[in-house]
Motif scaffolding. Structure first.
Motif, short mmCIF file in Angstrom:
data_model
loop_
_atom_site.label_atom_id
_atom_site.label_comp_id
_atom_site.label_asym_id
_atom_site.label_seq_id
_atom_site.Cartn_x
_atom_site.Cartn_y
_atom_site.Cartn_z
N ARG A 447 0.82 -1.21 0.00
CA ARG A 447 0.00 0.00 0.00
C ARG A 447 0.86 1.26 0.00
N LYS A 448 2.02 1.16 0.60
CA LYS A 448 2.89 2.34 0.72
C LYS A 448 3.66 2.60 -0.56
N TYR A 449 4.13 1.56 -1.24
CA TYR A 449 5.05 1.74 -2.36
C TYR A 449 4.49 1.37 -3.73
N VAL A 450 3.36 0.69 -3.77
CA VAL A 450 2.75 0.32 -5.05
C VAL A 450 1.37 0.97 -5.12
N ASP A 451 1.30 2.08 -5.84
CA ASP A 451 0.04 2.81 -5.96
C ASP A 451 -0.30 2.94 -7.44
N PRO A 452 -1.17 2.08 -7.97
CA PRO A 452 -1.47 2.11 -9.41
C PRO A 452 -2.16 3.38 -9.88
N SER A 453 -2.62 4.21 -8.96
CA SER A 453 -3.24 5.47 -9.37
C SER A 453 -2.21 6.58 -9.57
N LYS A 454 -0.96 6.30 -9.17
CA LYS A 454 0.11 7.30 -9.30
C LYS A 454 1.34 6.63 -9.89
N VAL A 455 1.26 6.39 -11.20
CA VAL A 455 2.36 5.75 -11.91
C VAL A 455 2.53 6.39 -13.28
N ALA A 456 3.72 6.23 -13.83
CA ALA A 456 3.98 6.60 -15.22
C ALA A 456 3.91 5.33 -16.06
N ILE A 457 3.11 5.33 -17.10
CA ILE A 457 2.93 4.17 -17.96
C ILE A 457 3.56 4.47 -19.32
N VAL A 458 4.59 3.70 -19.68
CA VAL A 458 5.28 3.89 -20.96
C VAL A 458 4.98 2.68 -21.84
N VAL A 459 4.53 2.96 -23.06
CA VAL A 459 4.26 1.89 -24.03
C VAL A 459 4.95 2.25 -25.34
N VAL A 460 5.83 1.37 -25.80
CA VAL A 460 6.52 1.56 -27.07
C VAL A 460 5.99 0.51 -28.04
N GLY A 461 5.38 0.94 -29.12
CA GLY A 461 4.80 -0.01 -30.07
C GLY A 461 4.26 0.70 -31.31
N ASP A 462 3.56 -0.05 -32.12
CA ASP A 462 2.98 0.48 -33.35
C ASP A 462 1.68 1.20 -32.99
#
Length: 500
Positions: A447-462
């Motif tokens: 709960r302290k270190y994994v917060d899916p509401s506050k993340v950067a999502i990088v996707v490299v693709g077509d």
């Protein structure tokens, strides 16, 4: 008479046939009596305790610290000189200076050029290497015990008397420019470069590439490397680690090789820019036309190495993405077949390093894979089952001793003690500390270190194939980028770089 003989022969044949049958029947009955219980997995025994020999702390006449660990099973020796200088010291506009300096130190040293030095090391059956990280550079010697006296002067030359030949600098410069050029066709390199920049920004050493960029690489001169080495490589900024088939009798040999190494006013990184946590969820789409896969990396600021939550984080991440049976890998690879593998890691550093969850997935299922990854990042924040917790703790504890099989492995682990000033009993206490982690501990750190509401999502693709579907997930603000936006224009590899 013939009848009697025939009857006797028949009895012998019958007995020969009967005896194997009896043996088979007895064996079958025995096996049935000993049949294993397959109704439940076998119990895992207690993890073996790791008990290393005591560390011996000594100093040379110039106050250079020496940490000695005796390991006499095999007649080999590993000597690592840890210098507290890495790419965090790179000056503005000179990204990659520490890394380039390290790479050049074994390209000519003392009175020998690169080929002569390599031949001398190979003749002894030894190995000398230099590697630079963010906060330290390690100069290592691996040698048979019988060749230690001959190998130590070579290590001292590489450490203290590198010559930095201009021709070798030009060659290494071209190698690195070629690497940067290859990154333009490497989805993993593109994604990790962008994620690093998003999390730490360009003004922090953690946010830039440690190998440099086109401008800095073409700017380097031999004098720059010599100056960095002179300032950073001082005896009061270093420590020697010795592991292997030696005892205190090795100290006079170290004294002869390093006793004249002078102290100095070693450079420090000073106050680094503040590291700020991600405050919202944003998506960064990088177009790589024709890509058969999409590289996904999701991250946020993690935790520093000396966190009191270290052991609980290790167990939690084992469950999430740190093993083959982790939730991420079982979901994306085994259950859905989206990927060959998926995982997560915390990169521990003196300052908070990144937490990253990542996978390369088929282009057609990019959006579905993102949904599943986000589900797992949310689910890890909920209470664990007792069986899953025990499995993760046993996996972590049972695998720990495997990192201490060779003298090089042991020396690398002792570097961790030196770098972070950990207690001498740290390794012997590790398994017990892991086994003491509770389900409540895991839930708390998740709960302290994994917060899916506050993340950067990088996707490299077509993006022609994936952009609409990813946007439809409404994960957050979407940034559309090109490869050149991330890496800059592809570098030109030529002979125009400055020479000494």
């Amino acid at each position: 008479m013939r009848i009697v003989v025939a009857i006797a022969r028949t009895r012998r044949i019958s007995r020969r046939l009967l005896e194997p049958c009896l043996l088979l029947a007895l064996a079958s009955a025995f096996l049935q009596a000993q049949a294993p219980d397959r109704s439940a997995p076998p119990r895992v025994g207690p993890p073996p305790e790791l008990r290393l020999p005591p560390l011996q702390h000594r100093r040379l006449s110039n106050a250079l610290p020496v940490v000695l660990l005796e390991k006499h099973q095999v007649p080999v020796v590993e000597i690592d000189v840890v210098v507290k200088a890495g790419s965090a010291l790179d000056p503005a506009g000179m990204a990659g200076l520490a890394s380039m300096t390290a790479a050049m130190m074994d390209e000519g040293a003392g009175s020998m050029d690169a080929l002569q030095l390599a031949d001398a090391i190979d003749f002894l059956g030894a190995r000398v290497s230099v590697s630079a990280g963010l906060h330290q550079t390690v100069v290592s010697l691996s040698t048979p015990l019988s060749k230690l006296d001959d190998a130590l002067p070579l290590l001292a030359d590489v450490l203290l008397r590198p010559t930095f030949p201009a021709r070798e600098l030009d060659r290494e410069r071209k190698n690195r420019l070629t690497t940067l050029l290859q990154w333009h066709d490497d989805p993993s390199a593109i994604a990790s470069t962008l994620l690093r920049r998003v999390l730490y920004r360009r003004d922090h050493p953690y946010g830039v590439s440690s190998i440099g960029d086109e401008q800095s690489l073409k700017r380097f001169r031999v004098e720059d490397l010599r100056r960095f080495h002179e300032i950073s490589f001082t005896s009061n900024n270093a420590e020697i680690i010795v592991v292997g088939d030696v005892d205190a009798a090795v100290l006079p040999k170290l004294e002869k090789a390093f006793g004249q190494w002078k102290p100095g006013a070693a450079a420090t990184a000073g106050k680094l820019p503040e590291i700020k946590q991600v405050t919202r969820r944003e998506v960064y789409l990088v177009d790589r036309p024709g890509s058969a896969q999409s590289e996904i990396q999701i991250g946020r600021i993690g935790v520093q190495r000396l966190s009191q939550d270290y052991y609980a984080i290790e167990v939690m991440n084992t469950v999430l993405g740190g093993s083959f049976t982790s939730r991420l890998n079982q979901n994306l690879r085994e259950k859905h077949g989206f990927s060959y593998g998926a995982g997560s890691y915390f990169d521990y550093r003196p300052l908070p390093g990144p937490f990253v969850a990542l996978s390369a997935v088929q282009t057609a299922v990019t959006d579905k894979a993102l949904v599943e990854i986000m589900k797992e990042l949310s689910a890890i924040r909920k209470p664990l089952g007792e069986q899953e917790l025990d499995r993760a703790k046993n996996y972590t504890a049972l695998g720990f001793p495997a990192g201490f099989q060779s003298v090089a492995q042991v020396a690398a682990r002792v570097e961790e003690l030196v770098t972070y000033d950990l207690p001498d009993t740290y390794f012997n206490d590790y398994v017990g500390r892991i086994l003491a982690v509770t389900g409540a501990d895991v839930e708390r750190v998740a709960r302290k270190y994994v917060d899916p509401s506050k993340v950067a999502i990088v996707v490299v693709g077509d993006l022609k194939e994936i952009e609409a579907e990813v946007r439809a997930l409404n994960l957050g603000l979407v940034h559309r980028m090109t490869i050149d936006d991330v890496l800059g224009k592809a570098p030109v590899v030529d002979d125009t770089a400055p020479r000494e």
